[in-house]
Design a protein around this motif. Sequence first.
Motif, PDB file in Angstrom:
ATOM      1  N   VAL A 163       0.860  -1.184   0.000  1.00 41.04           N
ATOM      2  CA  VAL A 163       0.000   0.000   0.000  1.00 41.04           C
ATOM      3  C   VAL A 163       0.899   1.238   0.000  1.00 41.04           C
ATOM      4  CG1 VAL A 163      -1.850   1.231   1.189  1.00 41.04           C
ATOM      5  CG2 VAL A 163      -1.761  -1.272   1.291  1.00 41.04           C
ATOM      6  N   PHE A 164       0.461   2.278  -0.702  1.00 41.30           N
ATOM      7  CA  PHE A 164       1.265   3.481  -0.932  1.00 41.30           C
ATOM      8  C   PHE A 164       0.369   4.692  -0.689  1.00 41.30           C
ATOM      9  CE2 PHE A 164       3.091   6.792  -3.556  1.00 41.30           C
ATOM     10  CZ  PHE A 164       4.430   6.498  -3.797  1.00 41.30           C
ATOM     11  N   ASP A 201       2.900 -13.611  -6.390  1.00 40.13           N
ATOM     12  CA  ASP A 201       2.125 -14.845  -6.554  1.00 40.13           C
ATOM     13  C   ASP A 201       0.856 -14.848  -5.706  1.00 40.13           C
ATOM     14  OD1 ASP A 201       4.178 -15.026  -4.434  1.00 40.13           O
ATOM     15  OD2 ASP A 201       3.280 -16.983  -4.042  1.00 40.13           O
ATOM     16  N   GLU A 202       0.889 -14.153  -4.560  1.00 36.99           N
ATOM     17  CA  GLU A 202      -0.272 -14.115  -3.665  1.00 36.99           C
ATOM     18  C   GLU A 202      -1.458 -13.395  -4.298  1.00 36.99           C
ATOM     19  OE1 GLU A 202      -0.696 -15.153  -0.362  1.00 36.99           O
ATOM     20  OE2 GLU A 202       1.227 -16.211  -0.344  1.00 36.99           O
ATOM     21  N   LEU A 203      -1.187 -12.493  -5.258  1.00 42.98           N
ATOM     22  CA  LEU A 203      -2.251 -11.671  -5.826  1.00 42.98           C
ATOM     23  C   LEU A 203      -2.690 -12.121  -7.211  1.00 42.98           C
ATOM     24  CD1 LEU A 203      -1.066  -8.115  -4.694  1.00 42.98           C
ATOM     25  CD2 LEU A 203      -2.605  -9.707  -3.534  1.00 42.98           C
ATOM     26  N   LEU A 217     -10.316  -1.035  -3.085  1.00 40.15           N
ATOM     27  CA  LEU A 217      -9.566   0.026  -2.423  1.00 40.15           C
ATOM     28  C   LEU A 217     -10.530   0.889  -1.616  1.00 40.15           C
ATOM     29  CD1 LEU A 217      -7.618   1.250  -5.610  1.00 40.15           C
ATOM     30  CD2 LEU A 217      -6.900  -0.530  -4.016  1.00 40.15           C
ATOM     31  N   THR A 218     -10.149   1.218  -0.377  1.00 44.96           N
ATOM     32  CA  THR A 218     -11.013   2.038   0.481  1.00 44.96           C
ATOM     33  C   THR A 218     -10.182   3.061   1.232  1.00 44.96           C
ATOM     34  OG1 THR A 218     -12.498   0.149   0.826  1.00 44.96           O
ATOM     35  CG2 THR A 218     -12.735   2.015   2.327  1.00 44.96           C
ATOM     36  N   GLU A 294      -7.480  -4.605  -0.699  1.00 44.41           N
ATOM     37  CA  GLU A 294      -7.799  -6.030  -0.662  1.00 44.41           C
ATOM     38  C   GLU A 294      -6.571  -6.865  -1.014  1.00 44.41           C
ATOM     39  OE1 GLU A 294     -11.162  -9.013  -2.688  1.00 44.41           O
ATOM     40  OE2 GLU A 294     -10.844  -6.970  -3.437  1.00 44.41           O
ATOM     41  N   GLY A 295      -6.303  -7.888  -0.198  1.00 42.84           N
ATOM     42  CA  GLY A 295      -5.196  -8.785  -0.467  1.00 42.84           C
ATOM     43  C   GLY A 295      -3.850  -8.310   0.042  1.00 42.84           C
TER      44      GLY A 295
END
Length: 323
Positions: A163-164, A201-203, A217-218, A294-295
């Motif tokens: 996250v950025f 790989d997780e996403l 995104l929130t 998310e994720g």
Amino acid sequence: MRFATYEHRDQHHVAVVDEDGTLRPLSGVHSLTGLLTEAGSVPELLDAATRMLDAQPGPHVSEVRLLPPLQPPTVRDFVTFEEHVEGVRRSVDGAAGVPERWYAAPTFYFTNPYAMHGPHDDIPMPPGSSVLDFELEVAAVVGRAGRDLTPRQARDHIVGYTVFNDWTARDLQSAEMRVGLGPCKGKDTATTLGPYLVTADELEKYRDKDGFLRLGLTASVNGEVVGEDLLSNMSWTFEEMVAYASRGTVVRPGDVLGSGTCGNGGCLAELWGVRGRQDPAPLKPGDTVTLSVEGIGSVSNTVVPGADPVPVPIARRRTRERP
């Protein structure tokens, strides 16, 4: 895997994060950027981390201070959401629509790699600013060096995502960009990265048929949701962004590439442009901004008073003498 960098009992550690939040320190690893340089690809990183796990688990994430997951050598921040461009342009310089040139290539600027803040660190007001804003983004992290990459090749050079939050002093930004050179002190005080580096790989399960990551995104301010969007509303994929960044130059392990701010309330300035007024109000000390992806996870930072600006004189009118 999810990787974290944290401070515990005055010591800095790099760890793998279990599903329950338990930190599993990596023996002999003092920098995630350094580990990326040694590992390169996602499979090599996963293999190296598995071999380096300490025998005993470490503390829980709630018991430590999470730091930025890595200290990037460079930070490129792109602008890939059309809705954001339209709203902020109206807010910052009063212009309508999207510049035609924006559609030609994924534009970016370099921002300050020395201004990284952790996912729960306080954020100081930029000196001389009274109009502070957040910007909800996702960043890709380069794991392997490359030059003049194609988008297909670039996928193997992205090791993970985080996250950025591109904190922005809108009053400083608006004044500076009249010179035509780009952001300066309006973007220089703080960037939040975190809470973790999540390996690519997780996403993959979120990737759509066009190659975009469909992540929710929130953005919230003081517990109130002000923005929601999908990462898949980007106009370029991260692979295309990495390819463009590598054109005629080199991307290296640890380089961070921000997606640019999402639309539909990904920052306050977009809402100001749409509504024609500063609603919600600019951020002030005491406000807490929480950004969730998310994720990947959430970052939550509270604004605090900053330093007073050090005086610098205005330009001196010169005679333009010649030798």
